[in-house]
Structures are given as C-alpha cells and as structure tokens.
Motif scaffolding. Structure first.
Motif, short mmCIF file in Angstrom:
data_model
loop_
_atom_site.label_atom_id
_atom_site.label_comp_id
_atom_site.label_asym_id
_atom_site.label_seq_id
_atom_site.Cartn_x
_atom_site.Cartn_y
_atom_site.Cartn_z
N GLY A 311 -45.14 7.38 6.05
CA GLY A 311 -43.73 7.77 6.17
C GLY A 311 -43.41 8.25 7.57
O GLY A 311 -42.40 7.86 8.16
N ILE A 312 -44.30 9.09 8.13
CA ILE A 312 -44.08 9.65 9.47
C ILE A 312 -44.02 8.53 10.51
O ILE A 312 -43.09 8.46 11.32
N GLU A 313 -45.00 7.63 10.45
CA GLU A 313 -45.05 6.55 11.44
C GLU A 313 -43.87 5.59 11.30
O GLU A 313 -43.34 5.11 12.29
N LYS A 314 -43.49 5.33 10.04
CA LYS A 314 -42.33 4.45 9.81
C LYS A 314 -41.07 5.08 10.38
O LYS A 314 -40.28 4.42 11.04
N SER A 315 -40.91 6.39 10.14
CA SER A 315 -39.72 7.08 10.61
C SER A 315 -39.60 7.04 12.11
O SER A 315 -38.50 6.94 12.66
N LYS A 316 -40.75 7.13 12.81
CA LYS A 316 -40.71 7.09 14.27
C LYS A 316 -40.02 5.81 14.74
O LYS A 316 -39.15 5.84 15.60
N ILE A 317 -40.42 4.69 14.13
CA ILE A 317 -39.82 3.40 14.51
C ILE A 317 -38.35 3.36 14.12
O ILE A 317 -37.49 2.99 14.92
N GLU A 318 -38.08 3.79 12.88
CA GLU A 318 -36.69 3.73 12.40
C GLU A 318 -35.76 4.61 13.23
O GLU A 318 -34.65 4.21 13.56
N ASN A 319 -36.25 5.82 13.59
CA ASN A 319 -35.41 6.71 14.38
C ASN A 319 -35.16 6.16 15.77
O ASN A 319 -34.04 6.20 16.28
N ALA A 320 -36.22 5.62 16.38
CA ALA A 320 -36.07 5.03 17.71
C ALA A 320 -35.04 3.90 17.66
O ALA A 320 -34.21 3.75 18.56
N GLN A 321 -35.08 3.12 16.57
CA GLN A 321 -34.13 2.02 16.42
C GLN A 321 -32.70 2.54 16.25
O GLN A 321 -31.77 2.00 16.82
N ARG A 322 -32.57 3.60 15.45
CA ARG A 322 -31.24 4.19 15.24
C ARG A 322 -30.66 4.68 16.57
O ARG A 322 -29.50 4.45 16.87
N ASN A 323 -31.52 5.35 17.36
CA ASN A 323 -31.06 5.85 18.66
C ASN A 323 -30.63 4.72 19.58
O ASN A 323 -29.64 4.82 20.29
N LEU A 324 -31.42 3.64 19.54
CA LEU A 324 -31.08 2.47 20.35
C LEU A 324 -29.70 1.93 19.99
O LEU A 324 -28.88 1.63 20.84
N ARG A 325 -29.46 1.78 18.67
CA ARG A 325 -28.17 1.24 18.21
C ARG A 325 -27.03 2.14 18.64
O ARG A 325 -25.96 1.69 19.02
N LYS A 326 -27.30 3.47 18.59
CA LYS A 326 -26.28 4.44 18.97
C LYS A 326 -25.95 4.27 20.45
O LYS A 326 -24.78 4.21 20.84
N LYS A 329 -23.99 1.22 21.17
CA LYS A 329 -22.61 1.37 20.75
C LYS A 329 -21.83 2.13 21.82
O LYS A 329 -20.74 1.73 22.20
N GLU A 330 -22.45 3.22 22.30
CA GLU A 330 -21.81 4.02 23.34
C GLU A 330 -21.56 3.20 24.60
O GLU A 330 -20.53 3.33 25.24
N GLU A 331 -22.56 2.39 24.94
CA GLU A 331 -22.45 1.62 26.18
C GLU A 331 -21.72 0.29 26.00
O GLU A 331 -21.53 -0.45 26.96
N GLY A 332 -21.37 -0.01 24.76
CA GLY A 332 -20.67 -1.26 24.48
C GLY A 332 -21.55 -2.49 24.72
O GLY A 332 -21.07 -3.54 25.12
N THR A 333 -22.85 -2.34 24.50
CA THR A 333 -23.77 -3.47 24.69
C THR A 333 -24.35 -3.87 23.33
O THR A 333 -24.14 -3.18 22.34
N THR A 334 -25.06 -5.00 23.29
CA THR A 334 -25.77 -5.36 22.07
C THR A 334 -27.19 -5.71 22.44
O THR A 334 -27.49 -6.00 23.59
N TRP A 335 -28.07 -5.68 21.46
CA TRP A 335 -29.48 -6.01 21.69
C TRP A 335 -29.61 -7.49 22.05
O TRP A 335 -29.08 -8.36 21.35
N GLU A 336 -30.27 -7.74 23.16
CA GLU A 336 -30.44 -9.12 23.60
C GLU A 336 -31.60 -9.75 22.82
O GLU A 336 -32.75 -9.37 22.98
N ARG A 337 -31.26 -10.74 21.94
CA ARG A 337 -32.31 -11.42 21.19
C ARG A 337 -33.14 -12.22 22.18
O ARG A 337 -32.58 -12.87 23.06
#
Ligand code: CLR
Length: 412
Positions: A311-326, A329-337
């Motif tokens: 759970g702890i290790e999964k959350s690290k990834i999920e939180n980092a991803q959430r922060n990235l999306r945030k 959004k703030e910068e008006g950019t999207t993840w470059e596939r």
C-alpha cells in the motif's frame, strides 16, 4: 463446488464480494484482497498478442489473399489463450493487475530463429479512463500490429462483466493489406468460490482491406450444453458472400479448421505449441517509466506478502502522479505520450468499419456490433512513427530524461 479459501481469507473475500456489489464500473478503483493482487501491470498485457511470433508473421509469407486472411484469423485465435487464461494457468486464478500510471511503458522484443526480431512498445496513454496503446512490429516480414484498448465493467449476479473498447489493426506491408480487429467481451466466473477466471462472450470481427470478413463467436460452459472457452469462427468473401472456412473448438485447447465443410487442419496450441519469451532489459537499464522498474518495490512487497508495504509503495506512485496532473493543470500542459498520439479518426479504419457493417447487415442479416466511439478511450490512438524515431535517435534525450525524473522521485 466448495470455496477454494479458508480462514481469514474467506471472510476477506466475502467482504470484497459485498463491496463489488455496489461497484461503479471503474476496475482500477476496486480494492481487492491481497491474495488476488498481481504484481504485473496492465500495460504488460499487450505482449499477449505476440507470444507466438511465427504465427504472427506467417500471413506475410503467403501468396494467396484468401489463405492470408485465414492465417490472420488463425493467429488471432491463437492469442486468446495467452490473453485470457494465462494468469489462471500460471497463478491458479485470475488476478487484479496493477493499474498503470499515465506514461507507463512496457518495452521488449521477441527473438525467434524463423520470425526474426519482433518489437513491442506498450504505453499507458490515458489514466482516466485507463487506456493502453501498443505497437508491435516485425521489420523483416513487414508485419505491424497497433491498437489501443480500455475496459467498461459492470457487476451483476456475482459476475464482473467487462466490455472492451478500442481496436487492433494488423498491417501486412508487402501486400499493402490492413486488418481491423475488434475485441471480445468477457466476464469473470468463479468469484463466489474465490478463484476467479475469465470466460469470453459475444462476438468479434476481423475485416480485411483485401475483402475478407471473419465473424468470431465466443461461448462458455453450459451455453447450449457447450464446453468452456468455446469459439466458432467463420471466414467469408466480402464480394460473393460465400463462406470459405470455419475454425472451431476451444481457444484454450484445440481448434479445427474446415474448408467450407471438409477438415483441412487441426492445430494444438497447448503444450505442443510453446510460447516465445519476451526479452526485456534488466531493471537497472530500463527507463524509469518502464513498468517493471517503476513498480519494482510494489512487486517486491507483493512477493513478500506485505500488504502494508504494498500500500505504501503504491501510494508513493499514485501521489506523485496526482501531483503531476495537478501541476500540468496549473501550467495548462498535458503529459506528452512518448510513442502514441490521439487523432479524431483514421480513414483506413473507417473504411473497414463501413465495409464490415455493410456485410453484416446486407449479407449476414445481423446488426453490426463492436464499433465504439473514440470518446470512451480519450481519442483514437495511433502509433506515432515520428515520436518513435525521435526517441530511438536520441533527439528527445532531454525530454525522456525529464519525464523519467518525474517517476524516479517517487520510486527510488
Ligand atoms: C486487458 C487487455 C488484454 C486482454 C485482457 C485480459 C484480461 C482482462 C484485462 C484485458 C483487463 C482487466 C481484467 C482482466 C481480467 C481480470 C481483470 C478485466 C481485457 C480485472 C480488472 C480484475 C478483476 C478482479 C478479479 C480477479 C477479482 O489484451
């Protein structure tokens, strides 16, 4: 049948079943008990398309278009076992895969004496809803498969029903031929007993640009007295409407190919037809976005059976991803596939969809099915050769390095 579970696992499972009764359709958000968690990410599942590289390239070597269409159908049917029953066979039951993060990659290749090298590029191109895109190609034989897929799920009378959205496209360069392939619906059986497994249902099609149409019907045990994992396919000529071949049997065992009605071949795809293992780089040489590297700590925790650490290790990834999306959004950019791009439509695909639809309605007298709107997958995903070349040539080294850092922070 008695439950496969005992003791505490039994009560954990019972409360899990209760929780999925009010399930909202989002497979990723479902919290499953530890013993049903797999340490394999869904981004890896694209590899199931080519675990028999010889069958994958076989159509390219055939001169006759009708036989080519038959070989494509045969290859497609041979992938079903890996796609839908390999977890049950190897791990004892179906498992809940890791939910890939946006941009997660699974890269590798198959080395086969006869088929040569077949490359695999799989990328998570959407997180909400989850969509995986892939490109699998064998340069030597000019065989290219690309596709993308997501799932829509629902829960009813103790089964999870899954509809797949998206398509696969196979291209035979030498013959300038394209095949449109739709994906089967499935459901999970054995939930009450704590040993879930996949059964396929409904139908899919393969429409070729050379004028051949295949309809593939799936059914399970008890369906008009049938056996589990049953499949029955028909290959038609688009122009004459004539039925050319049928292939039927069990997709986990043996299939019989018949030319109109005379048997021409029988092929076993069980033990006698071993798979070719995928070669992937050692973890330490992988890009930080590559699935096995990114999830290494989660995988180790699952191996140890340590649910808290998982759970702890999964959350690290999920939180980092959430922060990235945030931040995006703030910068008006999207993840470059890295390898794929979304387009509104692909003309070649639309032409094949139309052709198949006409054939189903006009000749077979059935309502066309399995054609989805791009909205469900955040767009129509195509392999972007320019992006790929930029990565391979190192022209994008800086972008690649920066993208890697975004997950490194969370996982190292
Ligand atoms: C993904 C795309 C592959 C084919 C494929 C095979 C099995 C499917 C999987 C897809 C999607 C996720 C899936 C899985 C079987 C079980 C799993 C539906 C379609 C769900 C999320 C797990 C349910 C949990 C139970 C095991 C309790 O090409």
């Amino acid at each position: 049948m008695a439950s496969a579970l005992t003791g505490s696992a039994k009560s954990t499972w019972a409360s899990f079943l209760k929780s999925i009764a009010s399930f909202n359709g989002d497979l990723a958000s479902m919290t499953a008990p530890p013993f049903i968690l797999s340490k394999t990410s869904l981004v890896e599942y694209s590899a199931y398309w080519t675990e028999h590289p010889k069958l994958f390239v076989a159509p390219a070597k055939e001169q006759d278009p009708e036989k080519r269409a038959l070989l494509v159908l045969k290859w497609f049917l041979s992938t079903l076992k890996q796609q839908y029953s390999s977890r049950s066979e190897k791990l004892g039951s179906e498992k809940k895969p890791l939910n890939p993060f946006l941009g997660e990659l699974f890269l590798g290749h198959w080395e086969d004496e006869e088929a040569g090298r077949t490359e695999l590029i799989s990328e998570q191109v959407s997180h909400h809803p989850p969509v995986t895109a892939y490109s699998i190609f064998n340069e030597k034989h000019g065989v290219k498969l690309q596709g993308y897929n997501g799932q829509k799920a629902g829960f009813a009378s103790m089964t999870i029903n899954v509809k797949q959205v998206g398509i696969a496209r196979l291209r035979l360069e030498k013959w300038d031929e394209e095949y449109l392939i739709t994906l089967p619906a499935l459901h999970i059986e054995g939930l009450v007993y704590g040993s879930p497994f996949v059964e396929l249902e409904k139908s899919t099609i393969i429409q070729s640009s050379s004028g051949f149409f295949a309809k593939i019907d799936y059914s399970g045990k008890g369906w008009v007295g049938g056996k589990s994992n049953s499949v029955s396919a028909e290959l038609y000529d688009n122009k004459t409407g004539k039925l050319l071949y049928t292939i039927s049997g069990q997709w986990t065992k043996e299939l019989v190919v018949k030319k109109v009605k005379t048997e021409v071949e029988r092929f076993e795809h069980g033990e006698k037809n071993p798979t070719t293992g995928l070669t992937i780089k050692p973890i330490e040489e992988q890009d930080p976005l590559e699935s096995r590297r990114a999830w290494a700590k989660v995988g180790a925790a699952i191996d140890k059976g340590d649910y808290d650490e998982t759970g702890i290790e999964k959350s690290k990834i999920e939180n980092a991803q959430r922060n990235l999306r945030k931040k995006e959004k703030e910068e008006g950019t999207t993840w470059e596939r890295r390898y794929f791009s979304a387009v509104d439509k692909v003309d070649d695909v639309d032409a094949l969809v139309e052709r198949a639809g006409k054939f189903m309605k006009g000749v077979l007298g059935i309502t066309p099915f399995c054609m989805d709107e791009p909205a469900k997958t955040n767009g129509v995903w195509v392999f972007d050769t320019k992006k790929y070349e930029d990565v391979v040539s190192g022209r994008k080294a800086e972008e690649v390095r920066r993208a890697g850092e975004t997950v490194l922070e969370a996982t190292e």
